[in-house]
Scaffold this active site. Structure first.
Site, PDB file in Angstrom:
ATOM      1  N   GLY A 192       0.835  -1.201   0.000  1.00  0.00           N
ATOM      2  CA  GLY A 192       0.000   0.000   0.000  1.00  0.00           C
ATOM      3  C   GLY A 192       0.868   1.248   0.000  1.00  0.00           C
ATOM      4  N   TYR A 222     -15.428  -3.915   7.180  1.00  0.00           N
ATOM      5  CA  TYR A 222     -14.027  -3.460   7.264  1.00  0.00           C
ATOM      6  C   TYR A 222     -13.494  -3.663   8.679  1.00  0.00           C
ATOM      7  CZ  TYR A 222     -10.424   0.325   7.262  1.00  0.00           C
ATOM      8  OH  TYR A 222      -9.272   1.083   7.373  1.00  0.00           O
ATOM      9  N   ASP A 239     -24.631  10.216   9.797  1.00  0.00           N
ATOM     10  CA  ASP A 239     -23.553  10.758  10.624  1.00  0.00           C
ATOM     11  C   ASP A 239     -22.495   9.702  10.927  1.00  0.00           C
ATOM     12  OD1 ASP A 239     -25.299  13.133  12.806  1.00  0.00           O
ATOM     13  OD2 ASP A 239     -24.099  13.425  10.991  1.00  0.00           O
ATOM     14  N   PRO A 295      -4.298   3.354  13.812  1.00  0.00           N
ATOM     15  CA  PRO A 295      -4.384   4.794  13.569  1.00  0.00           C
ATOM     16  C   PRO A 295      -5.809   5.320  13.710  1.00  0.00           C
ATOM     17  CG  PRO A 295      -3.329   3.652  11.728  1.00  0.00           C
ATOM     18  CD  PRO A 295      -4.008   2.622  12.586  1.00  0.00           C
ATOM     19  N   THR A 296      -5.938   6.549  14.134  1.00  0.00           N
ATOM     20  CA  THR A 296      -7.231   7.224  14.086  1.00  0.00           C
ATOM     21  C   THR A 296      -7.406   7.762  12.662  1.00  0.00           C
ATOM     22  OG1 THR A 296      -8.617   8.873  15.182  1.00  0.00           O
ATOM     23  CG2 THR A 296      -6.318   9.498  14.772  1.00  0.00           C
ATOM     24  N   GLY A 327       1.241   5.466   2.807  1.00  0.00           N
ATOM     25  CA  GLY A 327       2.493   5.006   2.192  1.00  0.00           C
ATOM     26  C   GLY A 327       3.319   6.165   1.656  1.00  0.00           C
TER      27      GLY A 327
HETATM   28  P1  NAP Z   1      -5.239   4.519   0.334  1.00  0.00           P
HETATM   29  O1  NAP Z   1      -4.743   5.895   0.148  1.00  0.00           O
HETATM   30  O2  NAP Z   1      -6.530   4.104  -0.268  1.00  0.00           O
HETATM   31  O3  NAP Z   1      -4.094   3.513  -0.179  1.00  0.00           O
HETATM   32  C1  NAP Z   1      -4.362   2.147  -0.197  1.00  0.00           C
HETATM   33  C2  NAP Z   1      -3.121   1.459  -0.694  1.00  0.00           C
HETATM   34  O4  NAP Z   1      -3.374   0.054  -0.724  1.00  0.00           O
HETATM   35  C3  NAP Z   1      -2.740   1.891  -2.104  1.00  0.00           C
HETATM   36  O5  NAP Z   1      -1.340   1.936  -2.241  1.00  0.00           O
HETATM   37  C4  NAP Z   1      -3.331   0.769  -2.943  1.00  0.00           C
HETATM   38  O6  NAP Z   1      -2.634   0.544  -4.147  1.00  0.00           O
HETATM   39  C5  NAP Z   1      -3.123  -0.414  -2.032  1.00  0.00           C
HETATM   40  N1  NAP Z   1      -4.034  -1.501  -2.372  1.00  0.00           N
HETATM   41  C6  NAP Z   1      -5.387  -1.485  -2.346  1.00  0.00           C
HETATM   42  N2  NAP Z   1      -5.862  -2.680  -2.752  1.00  0.00           N
HETATM   43  C7  NAP Z   1      -4.784  -3.461  -3.043  1.00  0.00           C
HETATM   44  C8  NAP Z   1      -4.614  -4.784  -3.513  1.00  0.00           C
HETATM   45  N3  NAP Z   1      -5.655  -5.553  -3.788  1.00  0.00           N
HETATM   46  N4  NAP Z   1      -3.350  -5.241  -3.695  1.00  0.00           N
HETATM   47  C9  NAP Z   1      -2.283  -4.457  -3.439  1.00  0.00           C
HETATM   48  N5  NAP Z   1      -2.370  -3.190  -2.982  1.00  0.00           N
HETATM   49  C10 NAP Z   1      -3.615  -2.715  -2.793  1.00  0.00           C
HETATM   50  O7  NAP Z   1      -5.352   4.164   1.873  1.00  0.00           O
HETATM   51  P2  NAP Z   1      -4.610   4.765   3.152  1.00  0.00           P
HETATM   52  O8  NAP Z   1      -5.491   5.802   3.749  1.00  0.00           O
HETATM   53  O9  NAP Z   1      -3.192   5.091   2.795  1.00  0.00           O
HETATM   54  O10 NAP Z   1      -4.628   3.499   4.120  1.00  0.00           O
HETATM   55  C11 NAP Z   1      -3.450   2.803   4.427  1.00  0.00           C
HETATM   56  C12 NAP Z   1      -3.757   1.942   5.629  1.00  0.00           C
HETATM   57  O11 NAP Z   1      -4.164   2.772   6.718  1.00  0.00           O
HETATM   58  C13 NAP Z   1      -4.917   0.975   5.386  1.00  0.00           C
HETATM   59  O12 NAP Z   1      -4.593  -0.290   5.949  1.00  0.00           O
HETATM   60  C14 NAP Z   1      -6.089   1.617   6.117  1.00  0.00           C
HETATM   61  O13 NAP Z   1      -7.007   0.635   6.549  1.00  0.00           O
HETATM   62  C15 NAP Z   1      -5.393   2.279   7.259  1.00  0.00           C
HETATM   63  N6  NAP Z   1      -6.119   3.399   7.879  1.00  0.00           N
HETATM   64  C16 NAP Z   1      -6.464   4.489   7.131  1.00  0.00           C
HETATM   65  C17 NAP Z   1      -7.157   5.547   7.761  1.00  0.00           C
HETATM   66  C18 NAP Z   1      -7.554   6.789   6.995  1.00  0.00           C
HETATM   67  O14 NAP Z   1      -8.253   7.652   7.573  1.00  0.00           O
HETATM   68  N7  NAP Z   1      -7.135   6.969   5.744  1.00  0.00           N
HETATM   69  C19 NAP Z   1      -7.472   5.465   9.113  1.00  0.00           C
HETATM   70  C20 NAP Z   1      -7.095   4.341   9.831  1.00  0.00           C
HETATM   71  C21 NAP Z   1      -6.413   3.304   9.194  1.00  0.00           C
HETATM   72  P3  NAP Z   1      -3.046   1.369  -5.480  1.00  0.00           P
HETATM   73  O15 NAP Z   1      -2.561   2.759  -5.252  1.00  0.00           O
HETATM   74  O16 NAP Z   1      -2.328   0.657  -6.576  1.00  0.00           O
HETATM   75  O17 NAP Z   1      -4.540   1.284  -5.586  1.00  0.00           O
HETATM   76  O1  GFB Z   2     -14.015  10.115   7.358  1.00  0.00           O
HETATM   77  P1  GFB Z   2     -15.411   9.603   7.413  1.00  0.00           P
HETATM   78  O2  GFB Z   2     -16.077   9.302   6.121  1.00  0.00           O
HETATM   79  O3  GFB Z   2     -15.452   8.259   8.202  1.00  0.00           O
HETATM   80  O4  GFB Z   2     -16.268  10.663   8.264  1.00  0.00           O
HETATM   81  P2  GFB Z   2     -15.693   7.841   9.717  1.00  0.00           P
HETATM   82  C1  GFB Z   2     -17.649  10.565   8.253  1.00  0.00           C
HETATM   83  C2  GFB Z   2     -18.255  11.727   9.045  1.00  0.00           C
HETATM   84  O5  GFB Z   2     -18.035  12.957   8.331  1.00  0.00           O
HETATM   85  C3  GFB Z   2     -19.763  11.529   9.133  1.00  0.00           C
HETATM   86  C4  GFB Z   2     -19.308  13.468   7.886  1.00  0.00           C
HETATM   87  O6  GFB Z   2     -20.237  12.165  10.285  1.00  0.00           O
HETATM   88  C5  GFB Z   2     -20.229  12.248   7.884  1.00  0.00           C
HETATM   89  O7  GFB Z   2     -21.604  12.654   7.983  1.00  0.00           O
HETATM   90  N1  GFB Z   2     -19.172  14.060   6.542  1.00  0.00           N
HETATM   91  C6  GFB Z   2     -19.595  15.291   6.204  1.00  0.00           C
HETATM   92  C7  GFB Z   2     -18.612  13.480   5.480  1.00  0.00           C
HETATM   93  N2  GFB Z   2     -19.333  15.516   4.892  1.00  0.00           N
HETATM   94  C8  GFB Z   2     -18.713  14.392   4.435  1.00  0.00           C
HETATM   95  C9  GFB Z   2     -18.184  14.030   3.161  1.00  0.00           C
HETATM   96  O8  GFB Z   2     -18.243  14.787   2.188  1.00  0.00           O
HETATM   97  N3  GFB Z   2     -17.586  12.817   3.054  1.00  0.00           N
HETATM   98  C10 GFB Z   2     -17.509  11.957   4.120  1.00  0.00           C
HETATM   99  N4  GFB Z   2     -16.887  10.772   3.956  1.00  0.00           N
HETATM  100  N5  GFB Z   2     -18.020  12.255   5.359  1.00  0.00           N
HETATM  101  C11 GFB Z   2     -14.444   5.801   8.771  1.00  0.00           C
HETATM  102  C12 GFB Z   2     -14.684   4.334   8.565  1.00  0.00           C
HETATM  103  O9  GFB Z   2     -15.466   6.278   9.605  1.00  0.00           O
HETATM  104  O10 GFB Z   2     -13.224   6.053   9.451  1.00  0.00           O
HETATM  105  C13 GFB Z   2     -13.539   3.736   7.821  1.00  0.00           C
HETATM  106  O11 GFB Z   2     -15.898   4.155   7.852  1.00  0.00           O
HETATM  107  C14 GFB Z   2     -12.210   4.136   8.397  1.00  0.00           C
HETATM  108  O12 GFB Z   2     -13.695   2.361   7.878  1.00  0.00           O
HETATM  109  C15 GFB Z   2     -12.140   5.615   8.668  1.00  0.00           C
HETATM  110  O13 GFB Z   2     -11.983   3.463   9.597  1.00  0.00           O
HETATM  111  C16 GFB Z   2     -10.868   5.980   9.383  1.00  0.00           C
HETATM  112  O14 GFB Z   2     -14.667   8.432  10.593  1.00  0.00           O
HETATM  113  O15 GFB Z   2     -17.112   8.039  10.050  1.00  0.00           O
END
Ligand code: NAP
Ligand code: GFB
Length: 322
Positions: free
Chosen positions: A9, A144, A278, A171-172, A15
């Site tokens: 990733g 998930y 929400d 991570p949050t 990453g």
């Molecule tokens: P992201 O921007 O969507 O990146 C996902 C990465 O995983 C990309 O490099 C993607 O490759 C790769 N990937 C997806 N499907 C794949 C597959 N089938 N085989 C190989 N690689 C694959 O996500 P991110 O936010 O960086 O998340 C990274 C980690 O942090 C994840 O494990 C996620 O669950 C965790 N996390 C994220 C958040 C958040 O708020 N973003 C919060 C808590 C935890 P491509 O670029 O080629 O698609």
């Molecule tokens: O980041 P988010 O989509 O995920 O935030 P969660 C959702 C909150 O933001 C909800 C409000 O309260 C939505 O109503 N919101 C307002 C919006 N405008 C928007 C918008 O344009 N896009 C989005 N996406 N939300 C995720 C999990 O929960 O947290 C994932 O579903 C992951 O699995 C991620 O763990 C870190 O924080 O609610």
């Protein structure tokens, strides 16, 4: 003895942040690249990790001694609500293949990635590493969340049966450069940055989903990157570590929208679409364990991190994931 660190990733939000930190921190410093290290940032185009054969080939090619496992099907609330089985199955496949390939190739250390959404929705606060499995996760993303919780179970099983040095980070909510800005499937901060940008550019309404009342903790991707590097180098226990700003740093979605309006320089006003969900009201996670292990860690102030993220988006709009 050379160290080969594979970041699965590696082309995503987190990453790319690790790559930035490794390349920009002073070499040999706590978070900088070390002389004997080779860092590999893999994307799905190199190996689709849902496929065990492609996963094995990736490991045979690089022979990683250490792995930071980030690859996952990822999305915000609305994408999770739509595709619960897909999130469950694809992430189980990816995680099983990566953990088993790490075991088969005798990887010395594997740090995998959970998320604070794995925590039970109804449990005492603040959330700590001890209550991950104490009740069902919020229904909005139970697919998930269960796939991610299973990584903690797998880590314990690999350690007990084979003595593997596998651990995980929790991570949050993360934001920063190279995020996914898709208007429907992204997380709240990149989604609202994109929407606010379009409202300013096209003089169209800026609509925030939900009531704006839910609370979240947000960590800047480049701070999270440093914590992943710390966990890879300095933490060798199977139990997960929450990687988050303090539980007193919760902000409401409305406060996030106001901060984005300011960072984008949008002169208009916005409305709430309360017909949209929400999701979880709050998920306050404690970072006490993290700070007790790392000592003092300076998180980037939210407004500064948001300004850097918006600046990156505006400068890279044409090649961002929109
Ligand atoms: P992201 O921007 O969507 O990146 C996902 C990465 O995983 C990309 O490099 C993607 O490759 C790769 N990937 C997806 N499907 C794949 C597959 N089938 N085989 C190989 N690689 C694959 O996500 P991110 O936010 O960086 O998340 C990274 C980690 O942090 C994840 O494990 C996620 O669950 C965790 N996390 C994220 C958040 C958040 O708020 N973003 C919060 C808590 C935890 P491509 O670029 O080629 O698609
Ligand atoms: O980041 P988010 O989509 O995920 O935030 P969660 C959702 C909150 O933001 C909800 C409000 O309260 C939505 O109503 N919101 C307002 C919006 N405008 C928007 C918008 O344009 N896009 C989005 N996406 N939300 C995720 C999990 O929960 O947290 C994932 O579903 C992951 O699995 C991620 O763990 C870190 O924080 O609610």
């Amino acid at each position: 003895m050379s160290t080969v660190i594979l970041v699965t990733g590696g082309t995503g939000l987190v990453g790319k942040a690790i790559e930035y930190v490794i390349e920009n921190e002073p070499a040999g410093s706590r978070f900088g690249k070390r002389p004997n290290e080779k860092w590999i940032f893999a994307s799905s185009s190199e190996a689709d990790l849902r496929d065990p054969a492609q996963t094995r080939k990736l490991y045979e090619k690089y022979q990683p001694t250490h792995v930071i496992h980030l690859a996952a099907l990822v999305g915000g609330l609305f994408k999770n609500m739509k595709y619960k089985l897909t999130f469950l199955r694809e992430n189980i496949l990816i995680n099983d293949n990566v953990l088993h390939a790490s075991y088969e190739h005798k990887t010395q250390k594997l740090v995998s990635c959970l998320s604070t959404c794995v925590f039970p929705d109804k449990v005492e606060y603040p959330l700590t590493e001890l209550n991950i499995h104490n009740g069902p996760p919020h229904e909005s993303n139970f697919g998930y969340a269960h796939a991610k919780r299973m990584v903690d179970v797998q880590n314990h099983a690999y350690k007990e049966e084979f003595g593997c040095n596998f651990t995980s980070a929790i991570p949050t909510n993360v934001f920063g450069p190279h995020d996914n800005y898709d208007l429907e499937d992204s997380h709240v901060i990149p989604g609202l940055i994109h929407k606010c940008y379009l409202a300013k550019k096209n003089k169209t309404p800026f609509v925030v989903s939900g009531t704006g009342k839910p609370l979240r903790q947000f960590i800047y991707s480049r701070d999270l990157a440093k914590l992943f590097i710390w966990q890879l180098r300095e933490y060798d226990d199977v139990e997960p570590v929450i990687l988050s700003v303090g539980e007193d740093e919760e902000v409401s979605i409305k406060e996030v929208a106001d901060a984005i309006v300011k960072a984008v320089g949008f002169q208009g006003s916005y409305t709430f679409d309360t017909s949209r969900a929400d999701g979880q009201y709050r998920k306050p996670a404690s970072n006490k364990k993290l700070l007790s292990l790392t000592g003092d860690f300076k998180f980037t102030p939210f407004e500064e991190a948001l300004n850097e993220s918006v600046k990156w988006f505006l400068e890279n709009y044409n090649n961002a994931r929109i």
